[in-house]
Motif scaffolding. Sequence first.
Motif, PDB file in Angstrom:
ATOM      1  N   ALA A 126       0.834  -1.209   0.000  1.00 36.28           N
ATOM      2  CA  ALA A 126       0.000   0.000   0.000  1.00 36.28           C
ATOM      3  C   ALA A 126       0.868   1.258   0.000  1.00 36.28           C
ATOM      4  O   ALA A 126       0.597   2.209  -0.747  1.00 36.28           O
ATOM      5  CB  ALA A 126      -0.932   0.004   1.211  1.00 36.28           C
ATOM      6  N   PHE A 127       1.921   1.265   0.823  1.00 38.85           N
ATOM      7  CA  PHE A 127       2.834   2.408   0.836  1.00 38.85           C
ATOM      8  C   PHE A 127       3.487   2.594  -0.535  1.00 38.85           C
ATOM      9  O   PHE A 127       3.580   3.720  -1.036  1.00 38.85           O
ATOM     10  CB  PHE A 127       3.929   2.230   1.891  1.00 38.85           C
ATOM     11  CG  PHE A 127       3.519   2.619   3.286  1.00 38.85           C
ATOM     12  CD1 PHE A 127       2.823   3.782   3.547  1.00 38.85           C
ATOM     13  CD2 PHE A 127       3.878   1.822   4.368  1.00 38.85           C
ATOM     14  CE1 PHE A 127       2.472   4.148   4.833  1.00 38.85           C
ATOM     15  CE2 PHE A 127       3.532   2.175   5.657  1.00 38.85           C
ATOM     16  CZ  PHE A 127       2.827   3.342   5.890  1.00 38.85           C
ATOM     17  N   ARG A 161       2.416   1.616  -3.476  1.00 39.24           N
ATOM     18  CA  ARG A 161       1.407   2.055  -4.439  1.00 39.24           C
ATOM     19  C   ARG A 161       1.105   3.546  -4.259  1.00 39.24           C
ATOM     20  O   ARG A 161       1.036   4.303  -5.225  1.00 39.24           O
ATOM     21  CB  ARG A 161       0.135   1.220  -4.270  1.00 39.24           C
ATOM     22  CG  ARG A 161      -0.952   1.510  -5.272  1.00 39.24           C
ATOM     23  CD  ARG A 161      -2.191   0.634  -5.052  1.00 39.24           C
ATOM     24  NE  ARG A 161      -2.686   0.719  -3.689  1.00 39.24           N
ATOM     25  CZ  ARG A 161      -2.631  -0.263  -2.793  1.00 39.24           C
ATOM     26  NH1 ARG A 161      -2.091  -1.425  -3.097  1.00 39.24           N
ATOM     27  NH2 ARG A 161      -3.120  -0.098  -1.576  1.00 39.24           N
ATOM     28  N   ASP A 162       0.970   3.973  -3.009  1.00 37.45           N
ATOM     29  CA  ASP A 162       0.707   5.385  -2.721  1.00 37.45           C
ATOM     30  C   ASP A 162       1.876   6.264  -3.162  1.00 37.45           C
ATOM     31  O   ASP A 162       1.670   7.360  -3.694  1.00 37.45           O
ATOM     32  CB  ASP A 162       0.424   5.592  -1.236  1.00 37.45           C
ATOM     33  CG  ASP A 162      -0.879   4.949  -0.791  1.00 37.45           C
ATOM     34  OD1 ASP A 162      -1.676   4.538  -1.660  1.00 37.45           O
ATOM     35  OD2 ASP A 162      -1.090   4.853   0.435  1.00 37.45           O
ATOM     36  N   TYR A 194       7.173  14.069   0.686  1.00 35.84           N
ATOM     37  CA  TYR A 194       6.194  13.037   1.001  1.00 35.84           C
ATOM     38  C   TYR A 194       6.770  11.644   0.748  1.00 35.84           C
ATOM     39  O   TYR A 194       6.536  10.706   1.518  1.00 35.84           O
ATOM     40  CB  TYR A 194       4.921  13.238   0.164  1.00 35.84           C
ATOM     41  CG  TYR A 194       4.323  14.600   0.330  1.00 35.84           C
ATOM     42  CD1 TYR A 194       3.593  14.929   1.467  1.00 35.84           C
ATOM     43  CD2 TYR A 194       4.504  15.572  -0.641  1.00 35.84           C
ATOM     44  CE1 TYR A 194       3.047  16.193   1.626  1.00 35.84           C
ATOM     45  CE2 TYR A 194       3.959  16.845  -0.488  1.00 35.84           C
ATOM     46  CZ  TYR A 194       3.238  17.146   0.650  1.00 35.84           C
ATOM     47  OH  TYR A 194       2.703  18.392   0.812  1.00 35.84           O
ATOM     48  N   SER A 214       3.911   5.685  -5.591  1.00 39.57           N
ATOM     49  CA  SER A 214       3.869   5.744  -7.051  1.00 39.57           C
ATOM     50  C   SER A 214       2.855   6.787  -7.516  1.00 39.57           C
ATOM     51  O   SER A 214       3.139   7.581  -8.422  1.00 39.57           O
ATOM     52  CB  SER A 214       3.528   4.368  -7.617  1.00 39.57           C
ATOM     53  OG  SER A 214       3.363   4.426  -9.000  1.00 39.57           O
ATOM     54  N   VAL A 215       1.691   6.791  -6.904  1.00 40.34           N
ATOM     55  CA  VAL A 215       0.660   7.762  -7.260  1.00 40.34           C
ATOM     56  C   VAL A 215       1.125   9.174  -6.929  1.00 40.34           C
ATOM     57  O   VAL A 215       0.987  10.100  -7.736  1.00 40.34           O
ATOM     58  CB  VAL A 215      -0.671   7.442  -6.538  1.00 40.34           C
ATOM     59  CG1 VAL A 215      -1.673   8.568  -6.691  1.00 40.34           C
ATOM     60  CG2 VAL A 215      -1.248   6.134  -7.053  1.00 40.34           C
ATOM     61  N   MET A 216       1.707   9.360  -5.751  1.00 42.25           N
ATOM     62  CA  MET A 216       2.170  10.680  -5.341  1.00 42.25           C
ATOM     63  C   MET A 216       3.265  11.211  -6.264  1.00 42.25           C
ATOM     64  O   MET A 216       3.283  12.390  -6.592  1.00 42.25           O
ATOM     65  CB  MET A 216       2.687  10.649  -3.910  1.00 42.25           C
ATOM     66  CG  MET A 216       1.619  10.585  -2.885  1.00 42.25           C
ATOM     67  SD  MET A 216       2.374  10.613  -1.256  1.00 42.25           S
ATOM     68  CE  MET A 216       0.956  11.011  -0.276  1.00 42.25           C
ATOM     69  N   THR A 228      -4.620   0.386   8.686  1.00 47.10           N
ATOM     70  CA  THR A 228      -4.707   1.828   8.919  1.00 47.10           C
ATOM     71  C   THR A 228      -3.985   2.213  10.206  1.00 47.10           C
ATOM     72  O   THR A 228      -3.212   3.183  10.228  1.00 47.10           O
ATOM     73  CB  THR A 228      -6.175   2.284   8.973  1.00 47.10           C
ATOM     74  OG1 THR A 228      -6.796   1.982   7.716  1.00 47.10           O
ATOM     75  CG2 THR A 228      -6.293   3.768   9.246  1.00 47.10           C
ATOM     76  N   ILE A 233       7.219   8.354   3.261  1.00 46.86           N
ATOM     77  CA  ILE A 233       6.714   7.021   2.907  1.00 46.86           C
ATOM     78  C   ILE A 233       7.856   6.021   2.830  1.00 46.86           C
ATOM     79  O   ILE A 233       7.731   4.886   3.295  1.00 46.86           O
ATOM     80  CB  ILE A 233       5.914   7.074   1.591  1.00 46.86           C
ATOM     81  CG1 ILE A 233       4.609   7.833   1.816  1.00 46.86           C
ATOM     82  CG2 ILE A 233       5.639   5.676   1.064  1.00 46.86           C
ATOM     83  CD1 ILE A 233       3.784   8.042   0.573  1.00 46.86           C
TER      84      ILE A 233
END
Length: 122
Positions: free
Chosen positions: A24-25, A27-28, A42, A30-32, A106, A46
């Motif tokens: 999840a980290f 993937r996030d 950021y 990559s999006v960021m 979470t 991460i």
Amino acid sequence: MQRAESQDNLLVKSYILLPLIISAFERDASVMSSELRTPAPYLLVIQSAVHAATADLREVRAGMRARGLRVYEQQRLEIGVEAKFVCRGYHERMLLLDDVIAAQATLHMRSYLGMEKRIAIW
């Protein structure tokens, strides 16, 4: 028949959750990196969280070896993730529901990001 102890179950649960958290980290991140104008600060946070989660996963694996635990099958089901494992010669099964995975992930992600006091993974 001997059942897995609670410490054993926590190790197996962590063994299942940590790779999901790390993914999840990643993937996030990559999006960021593609969506933000200045992603570097950021991404550093991460990246630090990924390193901490990876270190915890190494500790979990070492703890599993020390206690004679081995996950030999993981399967994604409609309702969650099922893991089959051997605990000191006895075959066990664990089912983590999607709601439980989301809630635990979470909590741990917030901890890894420094948003809450660090919680023990197992």
